[in-house]
Design an enzyme around this catalytic site. Structure first.
Site, PDB file in Angstrom:
ATOM      1  N   CYS A 230       0.953  -1.077   0.030  1.00 29.99           N
ATOM      2  CA  CYS A 230      -0.005  -0.095  -0.109  1.00 29.99           C
ATOM      3  C   CYS A 230       0.808   1.273   0.143  1.00 29.99           C
ATOM      4  O   CYS A 230       0.831   1.925   1.053  1.00 29.99           O
ATOM      5  CB  CYS A 230      -0.893   0.115   1.123  1.00 29.99           C
ATOM      6  SG  CYS A 230      -1.803  -1.652   1.420  1.00 29.99           S
ATOM      7  N   ASP A 301       1.471  -1.653   4.745  1.00 27.48           N
ATOM      8  CA  ASP A 301       1.194  -0.124   5.471  1.00 27.48           C
ATOM      9  C   ASP A 301      -0.409  -0.183   5.130  1.00 27.48           C
ATOM     10  O   ASP A 301      -0.673   0.719   4.375  1.00 27.48           O
ATOM     11  CB  ASP A 301       1.991   0.871   5.088  1.00 27.48           C
ATOM     12  CG  ASP A 301       1.698   2.074   5.914  1.00 27.48           C
ATOM     13  OD1 ASP A 301       1.214   1.902   7.021  1.00 27.48           O
ATOM     14  OD2 ASP A 301       2.310   3.024   5.506  1.00 27.48           O
ATOM     15  N   CYS A 354      -0.868   3.275  11.353  1.00 28.99           N
ATOM     16  CA  CYS A 354      -0.480   4.429  11.947  1.00 28.99           C
ATOM     17  C   CYS A 354      -1.556   4.804  13.100  1.00 28.99           C
ATOM     18  O   CYS A 354      -2.183   5.743  13.289  1.00 28.99           O
ATOM     19  CB  CYS A 354      -0.117   5.632  11.340  1.00 28.99           C
ATOM     20  SG  CYS A 354      -1.499   5.951   9.999  1.00 28.99           S
TER      21      CYS A 354
END
Length: 418
Positions: A230, A301, A354
């Site tokens: 990604c 990610d 994240c």
């Protein structure tokens, strides 16, 4: 020096757009500044800082704005500006507004109710308290209510960290080596970098230290086949390409043509020739199938809530909803499952977000292991030792702004059994 009275009107206009939460705050601000080219650098800076200050402290400002008179959006804008630059700097205030702001600014915010002080929507306040405990939740919210520092990654294909630091000092820009990432520098203020020869030549890239560490734990080596599943605008792709010393093949997959387009100028600056951007329709695209079982290392990610990035994107806590996170969990599991097919025996798969929420992190990693017997967990403490990163971790990488001064990141490393 007083700011022009029109600045309040501009702040109101932007705020009205931002509080609709239909788009990220940074893109709303960028669009507004493009449409209002007469605003000077100082005025833009004041408006942007005021908007971000309001988003960090929205619960408090909303409570304060219930007093006073006039339009609510103006009161919110005035509170944000007064907090950012001080009442005396504002031109165009009425006598009543000056009195009201003076009174409100004297309130000791430490004595406000906890729900106001943490500046979180109720669902997130409850979730973080449950997950981190009240003390942990307070430490996290305190850290995320501070602006993030500016971190740079030195492109080791073109330069060395000490030499870059010395050249920045001549600018003069002060920077310190990042505590964990070997190629990182933390800039002490927030200068404009776009016109620096170091930036134009591709010797430096803006990248949070946590993001640099995610790329490093992939452990990409010379001559390998690697996939950034990604890739987005390619911050980690470029770090992986440099770690591979510009050899092997590095595929940058993404479903967004717009995001991959942003990678192109960065790629051109970087000097890397081993990166192959690939637009895919979805995680089951035939282009992925062709590489099944051939890849040494895959980084996923995954799309996530972004709740680890609140220092940079304080609007996320107000834009994000629990229902959207439940939908993301389905997508995260599907993407990881698809990316796993690429990994060859003995190869490494890294799942990262994240976010700091367990349902996007540990829960996805545990679900993956339970349904993929051909993979085993690589304990993060071992991966960090392998990569010579001095960080205390157990099974997973868990970075947070209050402990590590990075954005909030999570990563799990898996290996396909030989």
């Amino acid at each position: 020096m007083r700011l022009p009275p029109a600045l309040i009107g501009h702040t109101e206009e932007v705020l009205r757009e931002v509080l609709r939460f239909t788009a990220p705050a940074d893109s709303t601000l960028s669009r507004y500044f493009r449409d209002h080219t007469r605003l000077g650098a100082r005025e833009r800076g004041v408006i942007a800082e005021s908007i971000y200050g309001l988003l960090r402290n929205k619960a408090v400002y909303t409570s304060f704005s219930e007093s006073g008179s006039g339009a609510l959006i103006r009161r919110m804008a005035l509170l944000a500006l007064a907090d950012g630059v001080g009442i005396d700097a504002l031109g165009g205030l009425t006598e009543l507004e000056t009195e009201w702001l003076t009174r409100v600014m004297e309130i000791d915010r430490n004595h406000l109710p906890l729900e106001l002080r943490v500046n979180l929507p109720t669902w997130l306040f409850q979730k973080l308290t449950e997950q981190l405990g009240e003390e942990g939740m307070l430490a996290f919210t305190k850290a995320t209510n501070e602006p993030a520092p500016l971190d740079l990654r030195v492109n080791t294909i073109k330069a060395e960290r000490d030499a870059v630091r010395a050249e920045l000092a001549l600018a003069p820009i002060q920077a310190e080596p990042t505590p964990f990432a070997p190629d990182g520098l933390r800039v002490l203020k927030k200068p404009s970098l776009q016109n620096l020869p170091l930036f134009k030549s591709g010797a430096i890239e803006v990248q949070d230290e946590g993001s640099q560490l995610l790329a490093q734990i992939v452990g990409a080596k010379r001559g390998e086949m690697v996939v950034d599943f990604c890739a987005g605008a390619g911050g980690k792709t470029l770090a992986l390409g440099a770690a591979m010393r510009n050899t092997g093949r590095l595929y940058a997959f993404d479903i967004s043509e717009k995001r991959l387009a942003k990678l192109k100028p960065r790629l051109a600056r970087s000097g890397l020739s081993n990166v192959h951007p690939v637009l895919i329709a979805h995680e089951r695209d035939a282009k992925i199938k062709r590489l099944a079982g051939k890849i040494d290392r895959v980084l996923v990610d995954a799309p996530c809530s972004g709740l680890g990035t609140l220092r940079r994107n304080p609007d996320v806590k107000w834009r994000q909803l629990p229902t959207a996170i439940a939908e993301l969990n389905v997508k995260q599991a599907a993407i990881l499952d698809s990316a796993a097919r690429l990994v060859k025996p003995g190869g490494r798969l890294v799942y990262a977000t994240c976010s700091i929420l367990k349902e996007e992190n540990e829960a996805i990693a545990e679900q993956f292991l339970a349904t993929h017997a051909e993979f085993e967990l690589l304990p993060m403490r071992d991966v960090l030792v392998e990569q010579k990163i001095v960080l205390e971790m157990d099974s997973y990488l868990k970075l947070s702004p209050e402990q590590h001064q990075t954005d909030g990141f999570f990563a799990a490393a898996f290996q396909r059994k030989k």
